[in-house]
Design a protein around this motif. Structure first.
Motif, short mmCIF file in Angstrom:
data_model
loop_
_atom_site.label_atom_id
_atom_site.label_comp_id
_atom_site.label_asym_id
_atom_site.label_seq_id
_atom_site.Cartn_x
_atom_site.Cartn_y
_atom_site.Cartn_z
N ARG A 80 28.96 -40.25 -37.98
CA ARG A 80 28.11 -40.03 -38.21
C ARG A 80 26.62 -40.92 -38.10
NH1 ARG A 80 27.71 -33.85 -40.40
NH2 ARG A 80 26.45 -34.96 -41.87
N MET A 83 36.37 -32.78 -42.89
CA MET A 83 35.21 -32.44 -42.72
C MET A 83 35.21 -31.80 -41.69
SD MET A 83 34.75 -32.20 -46.24
CE MET A 83 33.45 -31.00 -46.82
N GLY A 112 22.88 -31.44 -42.90
CA GLY A 112 24.13 -32.17 -41.70
C GLY A 112 26.08 -31.96 -43.34
N TYR A 113 25.54 -31.55 -44.22
CA TYR A 113 26.23 -31.30 -44.89
C TYR A 113 26.76 -30.08 -45.32
CZ TYR A 113 26.28 -35.97 -46.30
OH TYR A 113 26.84 -37.68 -46.20
N ILE A 114 28.14 -29.77 -45.13
CA ILE A 114 28.65 -28.56 -45.65
C ILE A 114 28.20 -28.29 -47.19
CG2 ILE A 114 31.15 -27.26 -45.71
CD1 ILE A 114 32.05 -29.43 -43.11
N ALA A 135 32.36 -30.02 -39.92
CA ALA A 135 30.47 -29.98 -40.27
C ALA A 135 29.70 -29.06 -39.22
CB ALA A 135 30.28 -30.97 -40.66
N GLY A 175 30.46 -33.04 -50.76
CA GLY A 175 29.50 -33.65 -50.45
C GLY A 175 30.10 -34.47 -49.45
N ASP A 176 30.08 -35.90 -49.17
CA ASP A 176 30.49 -37.08 -48.27
C ASP A 176 31.94 -37.35 -48.65
OD1 ASP A 176 29.46 -39.34 -46.25
OD2 ASP A 176 31.28 -39.44 -46.49
N ALA A 177 32.96 -36.96 -47.69
CA ALA A 177 34.16 -36.51 -48.30
C ALA A 177 34.32 -38.47 -48.15
CB ALA A 177 35.36 -36.50 -46.86
N GLY A 178 34.37 -38.87 -46.58
CA GLY A 178 34.84 -40.37 -46.77
C GLY A 178 34.36 -41.51 -48.11
O1 URA Z 1 29.48 -32.32 -45.69
C1 URA Z 1 30.10 -33.20 -44.84
C2 URA Z 1 29.63 -33.30 -42.76
C3 URA Z 1 30.09 -33.87 -43.17
N1 URA Z 1 31.06 -35.18 -43.86
C4 URA Z 1 31.14 -34.99 -44.90
O2 URA Z 1 31.90 -35.52 -45.12
N2 URA Z 1 31.25 -33.85 -46.15
#
Ligand code: URA
Ligand code: PRP
Ligand code: MG
Length: 209
Positions: free
Chosen positions: A104, A133, A192-194, A135, A199-202
């Motif tokens: 993204r 995720m 655009g975060y849930i 989102a 947070g950022d899963a990756g």
């Molecule tokens: O909250 C989010 C949204 C997009 N991607 C993620 O890793 N976390």
């Protein structure tokens, strides 16, 4: 019409509390995502076909059922989807694996594709697309667009946390796809975060914080 399934289970709730917690380290986070994949994937594979076989137990012959040897492909959306792969392969050890690389753009929130590789036999293939995720839904919609372009019809999407915005977008773009999730969160924030999310899963799976 898409079937939307929130897999409710106390063990899922417990692992969700671990992955949401910002103090959870990489090792524990990775393990929790793997366990969640097994638990959610178990439900998402409930309709796999079985066939009758006769088995000799130590006591007698009996009728059993075994999985039909279907052409199953698991498709992680890179990177974070890789965190769910091991758990899915525990359920489906003979499955093949396709990869879709999507990232993204932080400003536009649009996914950029950087990799695509799917195994063959597209007509008969059953696919499970995995990404922790969902989102805005942009990545899932693009991934499934690409998979459908190959002629693949049987597609299930599995995630750990979804936002209502993503579910709406995915079911509108692909009403034939069933969506399985561990939980449905409240909303997306302005980036655009849930929310509450994790947070950022990756970054949390691969320690790139
Ligand atoms: O909250 C989010 C949204 C997009 N991607 C993620 O890793 N976390
Ligand atoms: O529904 P969307 O708004 O498209 O957001 C969800 C996507 O964002 C994350 O990946 P990201 O782009 O951060 O890439 P990464 O897995 O390499 O971290 C996540 O793993 C999804 O693929
Ligand atoms: Mg990321």
């Amino acid at each position: 019409m898409s079937k939307i399934v929130i897999v409710e289970h106390p063990i899922i709730k417990d692992y969700l509390s671990k992955i949401r917690n910002k103090e959870t380290n990489t090792k524990e986070f990775r393990n929790a995502v793997k366990q969640l994949s097994v638990l959610i994937g178990y439900e998402a594979t409930r309709n796999l076909k079985t066939q009758n076989i006769k088995v000799q137990t130590p006591l007698c012959m009996t009728q059993c059922e075994e999985l039909v040897n279907e052409d199953i492909t698991i498709v992680p959306i890179l990177r974070a989807g890789l965190g769910m792969l091991e758990g899915m392969l525990e359920l489906l050890p003979s499955a093949r694996v396709g990869h879709i690389g999507l990232e993204r753009n932080e400003e536009t929130l649009k996914p950029r594709e950087y990799y695509f590789k799917m195994p063959g036999n597209y007509e008969t293939m059953q696919t499970f697309v995995i990404d922790p995720m969902l989102a805005t839904g942009g990545s899932a919609v693009d991934a499934i667009d690409k998979i459908k372009e190959k002629g693949i019809k049987n597609i299930t999407f599995i995630c750990v946390i979804a936002a209502p915005e993503g579910v709406d977008r995915l079911k509108e773009a692909h009403p034939d796809i069933n969506i399985y999730m561990g939980t449905l969160d409240d909303h997306l924030n302005e980036k655009g975060y849930i929310v509450p999310g994790l947070g950022d899963a990756g970054d949390r799976i691969f320690g790139t914080l």
